[in-house]
Write an enzyme that holds these catalytic residues in place. Structure first.
Site, mmCIF file in Angstrom:
data_model
loop_
_atom_site.group_PDB
_atom_site.id
_atom_site.type_symbol
_atom_site.label_atom_id
_atom_site.label_comp_id
_atom_site.label_asym_id
_atom_site.label_seq_id
_atom_site.Cartn_x
_atom_site.Cartn_y
_atom_site.Cartn_z
ATOM 1 N N ASP A 158 6.706 19.149 -8.919
ATOM 2 C CA ASP A 158 6.465 18.674 -7.715
ATOM 3 C C ASP A 158 5.324 17.981 -7.806
ATOM 4 O OD1 ASP A 158 5.879 18.173 -5.093
ATOM 5 O OD2 ASP A 158 6.041 20.313 -4.700
ATOM 6 N N LYS B 77 0.759 1.791 -5.872
ATOM 7 C CA LYS B 77 1.507 1.167 -6.877
ATOM 8 C C LYS B 77 0.290 0.468 -7.610
ATOM 9 C CE LYS B 77 4.179 2.959 -7.146
ATOM 10 N NZ LYS B 77 5.269 3.573 -7.944
ATOM 11 N N TYR C 247 1.880 2.156 0.717
ATOM 12 C CA TYR C 247 2.550 2.264 -0.801
ATOM 13 C C TYR C 247 1.861 0.983 -1.769
ATOM 14 C CZ TYR C 247 6.676 0.780 -3.500
ATOM 15 O OH TYR C 247 7.528 0.564 -4.841
#
Length: 314
Positions: A81, A194, A190
Site C-alpha cells: 500500500d 509524474k 498529477y
C-alpha cells in the site's frame, strides 16, 4: 521530433533475452500495464516475479490469469500500500525475507486525476502514492539491489513509470508545501507526481552508477488507471482533449502496446537504456519538460524527500 513519434521496433516475444536467475518486482502488477508487463516477462524464464499490489484478491486473480498463459511461471504476491509509509516498509521487509536478490524493480503503480485527499503521512494523494511511496520503497530495496549489482554478470535496473502528463506540473515544478496543492487542479497535481518520477530517476541514476535507472512515458493507454479519475466534467473534458491529440499522432495504445516501453527499458541494452533518464515509446530518447531537465530541481526534490523520510523515521 519524428524519432519519438515512431520509436523503435520492439517485440517482447523476440527481443527479450532469457531472464533466467533474475528476480523481478512490479508494483501495481494486478491490472493494466503492470499485469501485461509481468505476463511478458514471465515468458522468458525469470527465477521469480513479485506482483506487488494492495488488494490480495485482485492480485491472486491476476496471477491465476498469467499462469494460464505461462503455466510454469513463478509469480508471488507481495502486499503493498503506497499510501502508508509503515505499509511500504512492511512490504519491503516482506520482500527481503523472501529474496536475497532483486534484479529489476519496475515502479509501475499509480493513480491519476483523483479528488483532493492525503496519504496517511499527509502528502497529497497522487504525489504521495506516485512519488513518495515509490521513493521510500526503492530506498528500502536499494541495499538488496546494490548487493545484487556486485555479482558477476549482474544487470540491475530501476524503471519509473512517468507520463507526458508531467508537462502539466505547476509552474515551480514541485510545490513542496502539501496544503498548497489543494488549490491546484487535479491534473496539475498529477503532473507534479509524474514530474517527480522523472526527477527521482535522474537522482538515482547520478548516485548509483552500478544500477541502470530510468523513467518513461508509455503512451496514452486506456487502462483501469482511468477508473481512478475524478468524475468531474472538467477532468473528462481534459482527458478527451488530450486523447484526441495523441490519437492523431498514433499514440493512443492498447495495453500490450502500452507496456512495450517499460519492457524495453527493463530488458534492452543497459548501455542504451542508461543513456537517458526519460524515454518516449518505444525507446525514443527525450529530455522531457524544462523542469524535468532541471538538475537543481532534481537535487532539491531528492534532498527534500530524504528529509521527509527522516522525519518519519525512515
Amino acid at each position: 521530433m519524428l524519432e519519438w513519434l515512431v520509436g523503435k521496433s520492439f517485440s517482447p516475444e523476440k527481443d527479450i533475452s532469457s531472464l533466467s536467475g533474475k528476480v523481478i518486482l512490479v508494483t501495481g502488477g494486478n491490472t493494466g500495464l503492470g499485469k501485461e508487463t509481468i505476463l511478458q516477462l514471465a515468458k522468458h524464464n525469470p527465477k521469480e516475479i513479485f506482483l506487488a499490489a494492495r488488494t490480495p484478491s485482485k492480485a491472486e486473480a491476476a496471477i491465476e490469469d498469467i499462469k494460464k498463459a505461462v503455466p510454469n511461471s513463478n509469480i508471488s504476491f507481495l502486499q503493498l500500500d503506497l499510501t502508508s509509509f509503515s505499509a511500504v516498509k512492511k512490504a519491503a521487509d516482506d520482500f527481503k525475507a523472501r529474496s536475497d536478490r532483486l534484479d529489476i524493480l519496475i515502479n509501475n503503480a499509480g493513480i491519476m486525476a483523483v479528488p483532493w485527499s492525503t496519504t496517511k503521512e499527509g502528502y497529497e494523494i497522487q504525489f504521495g502514492t506516485n512519488h513518495m511511496g515509490h521513493a521510500l520503497f526503492t530506498k528500502l530495496l536499494l541495499p538488496t539491489m546494490l548487493k545484487t549489482a556486485e555479482q558477476p554478470g549482474a544487470d540491475v535496473r530501476i524503471v519509473n513509470l512517468s507520463s507526458e502528463g508531467h508537462q502539466m506540473a505547476p509552474s515551480p515544478g514541485i510545490i513542496y508545501n502539501q496544503p498548497d496543492l489543494e488549490k491546484c487542479a487535479t491534473w496539475t497535481r498529477y503532473g507534479q507526481s509524474k514530474l517527480a518520477n522523472i526527477l527521482h530517476a535522474k537522482a538515482l541514476q547520478k548516485r548509483y552508477p552500478s544500477i541502470t535507472t530510468t523513467s518513461l512515458h508509455p503512451g496514452v493507454i486506456i487502462t483501469d488507471l482511468y477508473a481512478t479519475m475524478s468524475g468531474s466534467y472538467v477532468a473528462a473534458k481534459a482527458f478527451t482533449a488530450v486523447a484526441r491529440g495523441v490519437t492523431s499522432l498514433g499514440m493512443l495504445y492498447d495495453v500490450p502496446k502500452g507496456a512495450k516501453n517499460q519492457l524495453w527499458a527493463a530488458t534492452a541494452s543497459k548501455e542504451e537504456v542508461r543513456s537517458s533518464y526519460y524515454w518516449k515509446p518505444v525507446g525514443a530518447k527525450s529530455g522531457g519538460s524544462k523542469y524535468a531537465q532541471n538538475d537543481e530541481l532534481s537535487e532539491k526534490l531528492w534532498e527534500w524527500t530524504g528529509d521527509e523520510f527522516k522525519k518519519h523515521g525512515y
